[in-house]
Structures are given as structure tokens and as C-alpha cells.
Motif scaffolding. Structure first.
Motif, PDB file in Angstrom:
ATOM      1  N   GLY A  71       6.377 -10.062  -4.120  1.00  0.00           N
ATOM      2  CA  GLY A  71       5.283 -10.178  -3.159  1.00  0.00           C
ATOM      3  C   GLY A  71       5.391 -11.432  -2.317  1.00  0.00           C
ATOM      4  O   GLY A  71       5.122 -11.404  -1.112  1.00  0.00           O
TER       5      GLY A  71
ATOM      6  N   ASP B 193       5.690 -11.705   1.677  1.00  0.00           N
ATOM      7  CA  ASP B 193       4.699 -12.482   2.430  1.00  0.00           C
ATOM      8  C   ASP B 193       5.349 -13.555   3.298  1.00  0.00           C
ATOM      9  O   ASP B 193       4.902 -13.806   4.425  1.00  0.00           O
ATOM     10  CB  ASP B 193       3.688 -13.114   1.478  1.00  0.00           C
ATOM     11  CG  ASP B 193       2.718 -12.106   0.901  1.00  0.00           C
ATOM     12  OD1 ASP B 193       2.641 -10.965   1.412  1.00  0.00           O
ATOM     13  OD2 ASP B 193       2.042 -12.449  -0.094  1.00  0.00           O
TER      14      ASP B 193
ATOM     15  N   LEU C  56       8.377  -3.142  -5.004  1.00  0.00           N
ATOM     16  CA  LEU C  56       7.774  -3.073  -3.666  1.00  0.00           C
ATOM     17  C   LEU C  56       6.919  -1.821  -3.513  1.00  0.00           C
ATOM     18  O   LEU C  56       5.822  -1.875  -2.955  1.00  0.00           O
ATOM     19  CB  LEU C  56       8.852  -3.088  -2.576  1.00  0.00           C
ATOM     20  CG  LEU C  56       9.590  -4.384  -2.350  1.00  0.00           C
ATOM     21  CD1 LEU C  56      10.592  -4.211  -1.214  1.00  0.00           C
ATOM     22  CD2 LEU C  56       8.658  -5.536  -2.068  1.00  0.00           C
TER      23      LEU C  56
ATOM     24  N   LEU D 178       3.732  -2.365  -5.424  1.00  0.00           N
ATOM     25  CA  LEU D 178       2.861  -3.293  -4.709  1.00  0.00           C
ATOM     26  C   LEU D 178       2.190  -2.601  -3.525  1.00  0.00           C
ATOM     27  O   LEU D 178       0.992  -2.791  -3.281  1.00  0.00           O
ATOM     28  CB  LEU D 178       3.654  -4.510  -4.221  1.00  0.00           C
ATOM     29  CG  LEU D 178       4.112  -5.508  -5.286  1.00  0.00           C
ATOM     30  CD1 LEU D 178       5.069  -6.534  -4.678  1.00  0.00           C
ATOM     31  CD2 LEU D 178       2.934  -6.185  -5.947  1.00  0.00           C
TER      32      LEU D 178
ATOM     33  N   GLU E 153      -1.827  -2.032  -2.874  1.00  0.00           N
ATOM     34  CA  GLU E 153      -2.335  -2.953  -1.846  1.00  0.00           C
ATOM     35  C   GLU E 153      -3.576  -2.403  -1.152  1.00  0.00           C
ATOM     36  O   GLU E 153      -3.605  -1.267  -0.697  1.00  0.00           O
ATOM     37  CB  GLU E 153      -1.237  -3.229  -0.808  1.00  0.00           C
ATOM     38  CG  GLU E 153      -1.642  -4.212   0.264  1.00  0.00           C
ATOM     39  CD  GLU E 153      -2.097  -5.550  -0.279  1.00  0.00           C
ATOM     40  OE1 GLU E 153      -3.196  -5.985   0.125  1.00  0.00           O
ATOM     41  OE2 GLU E 153      -1.370  -6.145  -1.095  1.00  0.00           O
TER      42      GLU E 153
ATOM     43  N   ARG F 108      -0.790  -5.289   5.210  1.00  0.00           N
ATOM     44  CA  ARG F 108       0.206  -5.713   4.207  1.00  0.00           C
ATOM     45  C   ARG F 108       0.847  -4.495   3.555  1.00  0.00           C
ATOM     46  O   ARG F 108       2.045  -4.482   3.301  1.00  0.00           O
ATOM     47  CB  ARG F 108      -0.423  -6.618   3.152  1.00  0.00           C
ATOM     48  CG  ARG F 108       0.625  -7.181   2.182  1.00  0.00           C
ATOM     49  CD  ARG F 108       0.045  -8.279   1.308  1.00  0.00           C
ATOM     50  NE  ARG F 108       1.075  -8.930   0.533  1.00  0.00           N
ATOM     51  CZ  ARG F 108       1.330  -8.669  -0.747  1.00  0.00           C
ATOM     52  NH1 ARG F 108       0.612  -7.767  -1.401  1.00  0.00           N
ATOM     53  NH2 ARG F 108       2.288  -9.312  -1.392  1.00  0.00           N
TER      54      ARG F 108
ATOM     55  N   LEU G  61       4.763  -3.788   3.445  1.00  0.00           N
ATOM     56  CA  LEU G  61       5.465  -3.536   2.181  1.00  0.00           C
ATOM     57  C   LEU G  61       6.239  -2.222   2.239  1.00  0.00           C
ATOM     58  O   LEU G  61       7.374  -2.147   1.755  1.00  0.00           O
ATOM     59  CB  LEU G  61       4.470  -3.496   1.016  1.00  0.00           C
ATOM     60  CG  LEU G  61       3.949  -4.833   0.516  1.00  0.00           C
ATOM     61  CD1 LEU G  61       2.674  -4.641  -0.292  1.00  0.00           C
ATOM     62  CD2 LEU G  61       5.011  -5.537  -0.326  1.00  0.00           C
TER      63      LEU G  61
END
Length: 99
Positions: A13, A17, A61, A64, A68, A73, A77
């Protein structure tokens, strides 16, 4: 299924980011040439992972992105693997990732 080592999703993450920040920052925040060099460096390192590690990273990924809450975001991702050269096919709802 989530990764068994809780540090892996956190680090994955953070990588995303950092690239997202570099991709979206203004020229007066970070020199554009430096941002591109850093994003290319991240992509270079990730594409050289052994296949099992790359598959693990891609799974993290995906996990995530699925979890999310922030749409921007999540989109980044989802687009990250293609934009970073980790997969050959672009996702259907691709984001702005330009790794």
C-alpha cells in the motif's frame, strides 16, 4: 484470501501511495523529472521480482483494491499492475496510474 504477513499489505500500500503521490503532485511540489525517474525505478524493481513474489504482490494489490473505501485510491490500485508493467492486459476500469 489475505496475505498471512500483515507487513506485506502495508508495504504494498505504501509503494502504491508513493507512486500515486508522485503521479498527482504539482510541478512545484516535486520536480517532474525526479518524479518520473522515481516511478520508473519503482516499476523496474517490481518487474524484476521473481514470479512467485510478483504473484504475491499482485494478489495483495487485488485484496487492497477490493477492501478500499476511497474510489480514487481503489481505481489507482486496480490500474497499478498494468501501469507498472506487472501485467500485460489493462483492467476494464483503468485508473490514472502511470508508473
Amino acid at each position: 484470501m489475505t496475505d498471512t504477513d500483515p507487513l506485506v499489505p502495508v508495504l504494498a500500500g505504501l509503494v502504491v501511495d508513493i507512486v500515486w503521490f508522485l503521479d498527482s503532485c504539482e510541478d512545484d511540489e516535486v520536480d517532474p523529472d525526479s518524479a518520473v525517474k522515481m516511478m520508473e525505478s519503482v516499476s523496474w524493481v517490481l518487474t524484476r521480482l521473481p514470479q512467485d513474489q510478483r504473484d504475491r504482490f499482485l494478489k495483495v494489490l487485488s485484496d487492497l483494491a477490493e477492501a478500499e473505501q476511497d474510489p480514487g485510491r481503489r481505481e489507482f490500485l486496480e490500474a497499478f499492475p498494468f501501469a507498472g508493467g506487472l501485467v500485460e492486459e489493462e483492467p476494464e476500469a483503468s485508473g490514472r496510474a502511470k508508473v
